[in-house]
Design a protein around this motif. Structure first.
Motif, mmCIF file in Angstrom:
data_model
loop_
_atom_site.group_PDB
_atom_site.id
_atom_site.type_symbol
_atom_site.label_atom_id
_atom_site.label_comp_id
_atom_site.label_asym_id
_atom_site.label_seq_id
_atom_site.Cartn_x
_atom_site.Cartn_y
_atom_site.Cartn_z
ATOM 1 N N LYS A 67 0.827 -1.203 0.000
ATOM 2 C CA LYS A 67 0.000 0.000 0.000
ATOM 3 C C LYS A 67 0.869 1.263 0.000
ATOM 4 O O LYS A 67 0.481 2.293 -0.569
ATOM 5 C CB LYS A 67 -0.941 0.005 1.204
ATOM 6 C CG LYS A 67 -2.124 -0.938 1.095
ATOM 7 C CD LYS A 67 -3.148 -0.455 0.070
ATOM 8 C CE LYS A 67 -4.427 -1.274 0.129
ATOM 9 N NZ LYS A 67 -5.435 -0.827 -0.867
ATOM 10 N N ARG A 68 2.037 1.186 0.637
ATOM 11 C CA ARG A 68 2.941 2.351 0.628
ATOM 12 C C ARG A 68 3.543 2.551 -0.768
ATOM 13 O O ARG A 68 3.773 3.687 -1.189
ATOM 14 C CB ARG A 68 4.053 2.169 1.662
ATOM 15 C CG ARG A 68 3.581 2.342 3.106
ATOM 16 C CD ARG A 68 4.754 2.542 4.057
ATOM 17 N NE ARG A 68 5.590 1.359 4.157
ATOM 18 C CZ ARG A 68 5.410 0.394 5.058
ATOM 19 N NH1 ARG A 68 4.400 0.470 5.923
ATOM 20 N NH2 ARG A 68 6.223 -0.653 5.104
ATOM 21 N N THR A 69 3.788 1.441 -1.464
ATOM 22 C CA THR A 69 4.391 1.533 -2.802
ATOM 23 C C THR A 69 3.340 1.853 -3.861
ATOM 24 O O THR A 69 3.571 2.667 -4.759
ATOM 25 C CB THR A 69 5.092 0.211 -3.162
ATOM 26 O OG1 THR A 69 6.048 -0.112 -2.149
ATOM 27 C CG2 THR A 69 5.803 0.314 -4.499
ATOM 28 N N TYR A 70 2.194 1.174 -3.773
ATOM 29 C CA TYR A 70 1.105 1.360 -4.738
ATOM 30 C C TYR A 70 -0.156 1.732 -3.951
ATOM 31 O O TYR A 70 -0.907 0.853 -3.521
ATOM 32 C CB TYR A 70 0.844 0.072 -5.523
ATOM 33 C CG TYR A 70 2.068 -0.553 -6.165
ATOM 34 C CD1 TYR A 70 2.603 -0.037 -7.346
ATOM 35 C CD2 TYR A 70 2.683 -1.669 -5.602
ATOM 36 C CE1 TYR A 70 3.716 -0.618 -7.941
ATOM 37 C CE2 TYR A 70 3.783 -2.264 -6.192
ATOM 38 C CZ TYR A 70 4.297 -1.732 -7.364
ATOM 39 O OH TYR A 70 5.388 -2.310 -7.959
ATOM 40 N N ASP A 71 -0.374 3.030 -3.774
ATOM 41 C CA ASP A 71 -1.475 3.435 -2.888
ATOM 42 C C ASP A 71 -2.856 3.107 -3.452
ATOM 43 O O ASP A 71 -3.837 3.074 -2.724
ATOM 44 C CB ASP A 71 -1.382 4.925 -2.537
ATOM 45 C CG ASP A 71 -1.414 5.826 -3.763
ATOM 46 O OD1 ASP A 71 -1.279 5.318 -4.882
ATOM 47 O OD2 ASP A 71 -1.560 7.043 -3.581
ATOM 48 N N GLU A 72 -2.950 2.856 -4.769
ATOM 49 C CA GLU A 72 -4.237 2.507 -5.384
ATOM 50 C C GLU A 72 -4.307 1.022 -5.727
ATOM 51 O O GLU A 72 -5.059 0.627 -6.626
ATOM 52 C CB GLU A 72 -4.466 3.351 -6.644
ATOM 53 C CG GLU A 72 -4.750 4.817 -6.358
ATOM 54 C CD GLU A 72 -6.045 5.007 -5.581
ATOM 55 O OE1 GLU A 72 -7.065 4.445 -5.982
ATOM 56 O OE2 GLU A 72 -6.020 5.718 -4.553
ATOM 57 N N LEU A 73 -3.533 0.196 -5.024
ATOM 58 C CA LEU A 73 -3.529 -1.247 -5.303
ATOM 59 C C LEU A 73 -4.566 -1.948 -4.435
ATOM 60 O O LEU A 73 -4.456 -1.948 -3.197
ATOM 61 C CB LEU A 73 -2.145 -1.836 -5.018
ATOM 62 C CG LEU A 73 -2.016 -3.359 -5.169
ATOM 63 C CD1 LEU A 73 -2.186 -3.761 -6.631
ATOM 64 C CD2 LEU A 73 -0.685 -3.848 -4.621
ATOM 65 N N GLU A 89 -8.648 -6.702 11.694
ATOM 66 C CA GLU A 89 -7.277 -6.246 11.437
ATOM 67 C C GLU A 89 -6.974 -6.280 9.946
ATOM 68 O O GLU A 89 -6.405 -5.337 9.390
ATOM 69 C CB GLU A 89 -6.263 -7.102 12.198
ATOM 70 C CG GLU A 89 -4.826 -6.623 11.992
ATOM 71 C CD GLU A 89 -3.795 -7.454 12.736
ATOM 72 O OE1 GLU A 89 -2.593 -7.142 12.599
ATOM 73 O OE2 GLU A 89 -4.180 -8.414 13.441
ATOM 74 N N GLY A 90 -7.364 -7.385 9.301
ATOM 75 C CA GLY A 90 -7.113 -7.513 7.867
ATOM 76 C C GLY A 90 -7.797 -6.422 7.066
ATOM 77 O O GLY A 90 -7.198 -5.816 6.167
ATOM 78 N N LEU A 91 -9.058 -6.137 7.392
ATOM 79 C CA LEU A 91 -9.813 -5.144 6.638
ATOM 80 C C LEU A 91 -9.386 -3.714 6.956
ATOM 81 O O LEU A 91 -9.718 -2.784 6.209
ATOM 82 C CB LEU A 91 -11.319 -5.319 6.894
ATOM 83 C CG LEU A 91 -11.916 -6.590 6.288
ATOM 84 C CD1 LEU A 91 -13.340 -6.799 6.778
ATOM 85 C CD2 LEU A 91 -11.877 -6.532 4.754
ATOM 86 N N SER A 92 -8.641 -3.532 8.036
ATOM 87 C CA SER A 92 -8.096 -2.202 8.317
ATOM 88 C C SER A 92 -6.886 -1.905 7.443
ATOM 89 O O SER A 92 -6.471 -0.746 7.310
ATOM 90 C CB SER A 92 -7.700 -2.088 9.795
ATOM 91 O OG SER A 92 -6.532 -2.853 10.070
ATOM 92 N N ILE A 93 -6.330 -2.974 6.831
ATOM 93 C CA ILE A 93 -5.134 -2.826 5.995
ATOM 94 C C ILE A 93 -5.470 -3.037 4.528
ATOM 95 O O ILE A 93 -5.093 -2.239 3.662
ATOM 96 C CB ILE A 93 -4.055 -3.858 6.402
ATOM 97 C CG1 ILE A 93 -3.722 -3.728 7.877
ATOM 98 C CG2 ILE A 93 -2.814 -3.712 5.530
ATOM 99 C CD1 ILE A 93 -2.979 -4.934 8.432
ATOM 100 N N ALA A 94 -6.183 -4.125 4.262
ATOM 101 C CA ALA A 94 -6.485 -4.533 2.891
ATOM 102 C C ALA A 94 -7.924 -4.169 2.524
ATOM 103 O O ALA A 94 -8.631 -3.510 3.281
ATOM 104 C CB ALA A 94 -6.242 -6.033 2.733
ATOM 105 N N PHE A 118 -11.732 0.209 -8.095
ATOM 106 C CA PHE A 118 -10.521 1.005 -8.247
ATOM 107 C C PHE A 118 -10.322 1.489 -9.692
ATOM 108 O O PHE A 118 -9.257 1.967 -10.044
ATOM 109 C CB PHE A 118 -9.300 0.188 -7.812
ATOM 110 C CG PHE A 118 -9.139 0.096 -6.312
ATOM 111 C CD1 PHE A 118 -8.174 0.864 -5.653
ATOM 112 C CD2 PHE A 118 -9.933 -0.743 -5.560
ATOM 113 C CE1 PHE A 118 -8.022 0.787 -4.285
ATOM 114 C CE2 PHE A 118 -9.798 -0.833 -4.176
ATOM 115 C CZ PHE A 118 -8.840 -0.058 -3.533
ATOM 116 N N ASN A 119 -11.369 1.344 -10.518
ATOM 117 C CA ASN A 119 -11.331 1.814 -11.916
ATOM 118 C C ASN A 119 -10.165 1.228 -12.698
ATOM 119 O O ASN A 119 -9.498 1.922 -13.469
ATOM 120 C CB ASN A 119 -11.273 3.344 -11.972
ATOM 121 C CG ASN A 119 -12.531 3.976 -11.430
ATOM 122 O OD1 ASN A 119 -13.635 3.534 -11.743
ATOM 123 N ND2 ASN A 119 -12.379 5.004 -10.616
#
Length: 223
Positions: A67-73, A89-94, A118-119
């Motif tokens: 997420k830090r590398t690809y913020d729209e991934l 926890e998972g849904l707070s990240i992914a 995410f278009n």
């Protein structure tokens, strides 16, 4: 082509899901984040599917790094952990969290949802010999370039199929989505409209390749 980054350390599961996903996407599969980093593969992922329990970095940590590398991934986490705390926890990240066991069709359906959110979906969808501009829903025969003119009902049917690619859709689902009223058992309306739609978009309506009949259940359109 959509690029899927898939990290899973269980060889049988990895091979099974990779084989299924590779029918629709370009899949880059690795047993750990470290192997992925060291691979030198040059691609930008459109979606990531990550197991949580991995050697080295776990799925949570990998998701944070990606997420830090690809913020729209968009990221889907896979786990045998079904506890609410793990899911939260998972849904707070992914962006999605799927518990094992699962079926490939479920993962593909969730990938499609995230790609639309995410278009990242292609504006032009190709299904065998026809192309569909998903913005204005113009349908063309790619072999001669001619536009295929559909009625509003046929457009609504095909749009619903393309919004649910690779999913087996029941007659009830299709009828109620398109006609906005309850399906009555034995009603032939859907079957008739599917036949008319096939006559316009299939090369051979008697042996359809685009709209598959799933005997006893309904229909499916594969990407």
């Amino acid at each position: 082509m959509i690029n899927v980054l898939y990290i899973e350390d269980e060889p049988q599961i990895a091979q099974w899901l990779t084989t299924e996903l590779a029918q629709h996407y370009m899949v880059y599969s690795y047993p750990s984040y470290e192997v992925y980093e060291q691979s030198g593969d040059q691609f930008i992922p459109d979606v990531a599917v990550l197991d949580i329990m991995l050697p080295g970095l776990d799925g949570f940590s990998i998701a944070r790094k990606l997420k830090r590398t690809y913020d729209e991934l968009p990221i889907i986490l896979l786990s045998a952990r079904a506890m609410l705390d793990d899911k939260l926890e998972g849904l707070s990240i992914a962006d999605d969290y799927v518990t094992k066991p699962f079926q490939p069709a479920e993962i593909m359906a969730r990938i499609e949802v995230l790609l639309r959110r995410f278009n990242k979906m292609d504006e032009v969808l190709t299904l065998h010999h026809i192309s569909i501009n998903t913005k204005d829903f113009e349908v063309r025969n790619q072999e001669n370039g001619e536009e295929i003119m559909l009625t509003q009902t046929q457009t609504n049917l095909l749009r619903y199929f393309t919004n649910h690619l690779n999913q087996i859709l029941t007659k009830e689902q299709l009828y109620e989505a398109v006609w906005q009223e309850p399906y009555m058992d034995g009603d032939k309306t859907l079957m008739v409209h599917i036949r008319y739609l096939r006559e316009k978009i299939e090369k051979n309506p008697s042996a359809p390749l685009i709209i598959e009949t799933i005997r006893g259940i309904g229909y499916r359109v594969r990407a």
